[in-house]
Design a protein around this motif. Structure first.
Motif, PDB file in Angstrom:
ATOM      1  N   ALA A  70       9.824   5.796  -5.603  1.00  8.03           N
ATOM      2  CA  ALA A  70       9.057   4.843  -4.692  1.00  8.03           C
ATOM      3  C   ALA A  70       8.684   5.907  -3.602  1.00  8.03           C
ATOM      4  O   ALA A  70       9.516   5.874  -2.641  1.00  8.03           O
ATOM      5  CB  ALA A  70      10.034   3.690  -4.524  1.00  8.03           C
ATOM      6  N   SER A  71       7.485   6.368  -3.552  1.00 10.77           N
ATOM      7  CA  SER A  71       7.211   7.108  -2.525  1.00 10.77           C
ATOM      8  C   SER A  71       6.448   6.435  -1.476  1.00 10.77           C
ATOM      9  O   SER A  71       6.059   5.230  -1.772  1.00 10.77           O
ATOM     10  CB  SER A  71       6.020   8.062  -3.397  1.00 10.77           C
ATOM     11  OG  SER A  71       4.905   7.606  -3.861  1.00 10.77           O
ATOM     12  N   ALA A  72       6.212   7.096  -0.413  1.00 14.91           N
ATOM     13  CA  ALA A  72       5.382   6.487   0.632  1.00 14.91           C
ATOM     14  C   ALA A  72       3.980   6.130   0.280  1.00 14.91           C
ATOM     15  O   ALA A  72       3.737   4.842   0.782  1.00 14.91           O
ATOM     16  CB  ALA A  72       5.458   7.380   1.893  1.00 14.91           C
ATOM     17  N   PRO A  73       3.218   6.805  -0.485  1.00 15.59           N
ATOM     18  CA  PRO A  73       1.753   6.382  -0.676  1.00 15.59           C
ATOM     19  C   PRO A  73       1.971   5.010  -1.869  1.00 15.59           C
ATOM     20  O   PRO A  73       1.173   4.029  -1.460  1.00 15.59           O
ATOM     21  CB  PRO A  73       1.467   7.625  -1.639  1.00 15.59           C
ATOM     22  CG  PRO A  73       2.018   8.500  -1.000  1.00 15.59           C
ATOM     23  CD  PRO A  73       3.389   8.187  -0.715  1.00 15.59           C
ATOM     24  N   GLN A  74       3.040   4.902  -2.582  1.00 15.93           N
ATOM     25  CA  GLN A  74       3.158   3.725  -3.091  1.00 15.93           C
ATOM     26  C   GLN A  74       3.360   2.357  -2.443  1.00 15.93           C
ATOM     27  O   GLN A  74       2.895   1.330  -2.652  1.00 15.93           O
ATOM     28  CB  GLN A  74       4.349   3.837  -4.232  1.00 15.93           C
ATOM     29  CG  GLN A  74       3.982   4.634  -5.589  1.00 15.93           C
ATOM     30  CD  GLN A  74       4.984   4.501  -6.669  1.00 15.93           C
ATOM     31  OE1 GLN A  74       5.207   3.613  -7.174  1.00 15.93           O
ATOM     32  NE2 GLN A  74       5.775   5.669  -6.834  1.00 15.93           N
ATOM     33  N   LEU A  75       4.230   2.554  -1.248  1.00 15.72           N
ATOM     34  CA  LEU A  75       4.785   1.686  -0.412  1.00 15.72           C
ATOM     35  C   LEU A  75       3.639   1.256   0.212  1.00 15.72           C
ATOM     36  O   LEU A  75       3.212  -0.010   0.544  1.00 15.72           O
ATOM     37  CB  LEU A  75       5.859   1.927   0.338  1.00 15.72           C
ATOM     38  CG  LEU A  75       7.194   2.220  -0.303  1.00 15.72           C
ATOM     39  CD1 LEU A  75       8.306   2.734   0.563  1.00 15.72           C
ATOM     40  CD2 LEU A  75       7.608   1.111  -0.961  1.00 15.72           C
ATOM     41  N   SER A  76       2.735   2.172   0.773  1.00 13.80           N
ATOM     42  CA  SER A  76       1.278   1.869   1.622  1.00 13.80           C
ATOM     43  C   SER A  76       0.552   1.029   0.819  1.00 13.80           C
ATOM     44  O   SER A  76      -0.158   0.057   1.245  1.00 13.80           O
ATOM     45  CB  SER A  76       0.881   3.192   2.142  1.00 13.80           C
ATOM     46  OG  SER A  76      -0.355   2.873   2.880  1.00 13.80           O
ATOM     47  N   ARG A  77       0.311   1.589  -0.616  1.00 14.52           N
ATOM     48  CA  ARG A  77      -0.707   0.845  -1.543  1.00 14.52           C
ATOM     49  C   ARG A  77      -0.104  -0.484  -1.861  1.00 14.52           C
ATOM     50  O   ARG A  77      -0.756  -1.624  -1.625  1.00 14.52           O
ATOM     51  CB  ARG A  77      -0.703   1.553  -2.749  1.00 14.52           C
ATOM     52  CG  ARG A  77      -1.532   0.705  -3.826  1.00 14.52           C
ATOM     53  CD  ARG A  77      -1.513   1.535  -5.237  1.00 14.52           C
ATOM     54  NE  ARG A  77      -0.389   1.124  -5.829  1.00 14.52           N
ATOM     55  CZ  ARG A  77       0.760   1.811  -6.448  1.00 14.52           C
ATOM     56  NH1 ARG A  77       0.137   3.121  -6.674  1.00 14.52           N
ATOM     57  NH2 ARG A  77       1.738   1.407  -7.048  1.00 14.52           N
ATOM     58  N   THR A  78       1.162  -0.794  -1.848  1.00 12.71           N
ATOM     59  CA  THR A  78       1.763  -2.060  -2.133  1.00 12.71           C
ATOM     60  C   THR A  78       1.445  -3.037  -0.957  1.00 12.71           C
ATOM     61  O   THR A  78       1.005  -4.156  -1.129  1.00 12.71           O
ATOM     62  CB  THR A  78       3.370  -2.268  -2.274  1.00 12.71           C
ATOM     63  OG1 THR A  78       3.372  -1.305  -3.517  1.00 12.71           O
ATOM     64  CG2 THR A  78       3.821  -3.444  -2.327  1.00 12.71           C
ATOM     65  N   ALA A  79       1.574  -2.341   0.447  1.00 12.88           N
ATOM     66  CA  ALA A  79       1.672  -3.420   1.472  1.00 12.88           C
ATOM     67  C   ALA A  79       0.010  -3.792   1.906  1.00 12.88           C
ATOM     68  O   ALA A  79      -0.541  -5.049   2.016  1.00 12.88           O
ATOM     69  CB  ALA A  79       1.692  -2.526   2.816  1.00 12.88           C
ATOM     70  N   THR A  80      -1.055  -2.785   1.109  1.00 11.73           N
ATOM     71  CA  THR A  80      -2.529  -2.918   1.115  1.00 11.73           C
ATOM     72  C   THR A  80      -2.638  -4.102   0.102  1.00 11.73           C
ATOM     73  O   THR A  80      -3.604  -5.086   0.454  1.00 11.73           O
ATOM     74  CB  THR A  80      -3.247  -1.793   0.926  1.00 11.73           C
ATOM     75  OG1 THR A  80      -3.049  -0.810   1.743  1.00 11.73           O
ATOM     76  CG2 THR A  80      -4.761  -2.005   0.829  1.00 11.73           C
ATOM     77  N   TRP A  81      -2.126  -3.926  -1.116  1.00  8.04           N
ATOM     78  CA  TRP A  81      -2.599  -5.039  -2.100  1.00  8.04           C
ATOM     79  C   TRP A  81      -1.996  -6.329  -1.435  1.00  8.04           C
ATOM     80  O   TRP A  81      -2.483  -7.377  -1.848  1.00  8.04           O
ATOM     81  CB  TRP A  81      -2.023  -4.642  -3.483  1.00  8.04           C
ATOM     82  CG  TRP A  81      -2.591  -3.955  -4.522  1.00  8.04           C
ATOM     83  CD1 TRP A  81      -2.846  -4.212  -5.513  1.00  8.04           C
ATOM     84  CD2 TRP A  81      -3.351  -2.661  -4.250  1.00  8.04           C
ATOM     85  NE1 TRP A  81      -3.544  -3.131  -6.082  1.00  8.04           N
ATOM     86  CE2 TRP A  81      -3.891  -2.485  -5.335  1.00  8.04           C
ATOM     87  CE3 TRP A  81      -3.575  -1.926  -2.908  1.00  8.04           C
ATOM     88  CZ2 TRP A  81      -4.769  -1.403  -5.323  1.00  8.04           C
ATOM     89  CZ3 TRP A  81      -4.412  -0.955  -3.288  1.00  8.04           C
ATOM     90  CH2 TRP A  81      -4.914  -0.392  -4.370  1.00  8.04           C
ATOM     91  N   LEU A  82      -0.958  -6.390  -0.719  1.00 10.67           N
ATOM     92  CA  LEU A  82      -0.192  -7.796  -0.557  1.00 10.67           C
ATOM     93  C   LEU A  82      -1.133  -8.426   0.530  1.00 10.67           C
ATOM     94  O   LEU A  82      -1.452  -9.525   0.702  1.00 10.67           O
ATOM     95  CB  LEU A  82       1.266  -7.509   0.149  1.00 10.67           C
ATOM     96  CG  LEU A  82       2.179  -7.432  -0.704  1.00 10.67           C
ATOM     97  CD1 LEU A  82       3.423  -6.599  -0.077  1.00 10.67           C
ATOM     98  CD2 LEU A  82       2.674  -8.412  -1.635  1.00 10.67           C
TER      99      LEU A  82
END
Length: 250
Positions: free
Chosen positions: A100-112
């Motif tokens: 679970a990389s930082a870019p994945q977490l950032s993308r998830t926050a954007t999608w939310l």
């Protein structure tokens, strides 16, 4: 009405078959149309384009494709990007994979954020193909899962489906721990928790880690309104205090 349905069907089929080509060529073609010569797609009203976008996203059975399809659509041109960004239903598929990389977490926050108030379909796969089968040596543990739960739990009232695949027990324990005080999950229909470790069921196997062997109730014993499908593999639950009823599949 018949003409509109025909156009919708034709464009939808075109998207499904040639979406990569549409994306690569749309920027070049978009600027070449004169006012007297528009493509058939450009003549479609916004409402119809949005419907096509939704069919493209919903037609993707692969979870990763469903997650990234709205991003692809939003990169075609300014008009499509505007429509995609204001259509929350396109951004409801969330996928996180190991590591679970930082870019994945950032993308998830954007999608939310972009999904607004629409129901969420969440898929988490933190299995490490190179794991050495030692419970305590796995690089994805409770701390990593804790960070993800803090992001997702804020939106628990929008969860429609939640699937978690892991190798060890601590991430599932963290999920049970963080959801034990959830007061409501009104949209949750499908829940899948899998500890994908064949050795956990071996004869004579001792539960590991021993410090987390105390069973916990599912969602703290919460009564669900819509939960129908529950899939559990290697999950240590307090069944007497887990309120599961009216299920279609367990």
């Amino acid at each position: 009405m018949t003409t509109t349905m025909t156009i919708t069907s034709e464009v939808h089929n075109f998207f499904i078959a040639q979406l990569p080509r549409v994306v690569s060529g749309a920027r070049r073609l978009y600027g070449s149309f004169s006012r007297r010569s528009y493509s058939s797609i450009e003549r479609l009203p916004n409402e119809l384009l949005v419907s096509i976008f939704q069919m493209v996203v919903q037609g993707k059975h692969n979870r990763c494709h469903a997650t990234f399809s709205p991003l692809t659509v939003s990169h075609v041109c300014c008009r499509w990007r505007h429509l995609a960004l204001i259509t929350g239903s396109l951004w409801t598929s969330l996928t996180l994979t190991y590591p679970a990389s930082a870019p994945q977490l950032s993308r998830t926050a954007t999608w939310l954020y972009r999904s607004r108030s629409y129901p969420l379909d969440i898929f988490l796969d933190f299995r490490d193909p190179f794991w050495d089968w030692q419970e305590l040596s796995h690089s994805f543990g409770w701390q990593e899962m804790e960070g993800i739960m803090r992001i997702l739990l804020v939106h628990v009232q929008r969860w429609r489906s939640f699937e978690l695949l892991v190798d060890t027990w601590s991430p599932i324990f963290t999920f049970l721990w963080y959801t034990r005080r959830v007061q409501s999950a009104p949209l949750l229909e499908t829940l899948s928790l899998s500890r994908c470790n064949a050795y956990l069921a071996s004869k004579g196997q001792i539960f590991q880690p021993a410090a987390l062997r105390q069973p916990m109730p599912l969602f703290g014993g919460l009564l669900f309104d819509r939960l129908q499908d529950v899939f559990l593999v290697g999950v240590h639950l307090d069944w007497s205090n887990s309120s599961l009823r009216n299920l279609s599949e367990l």
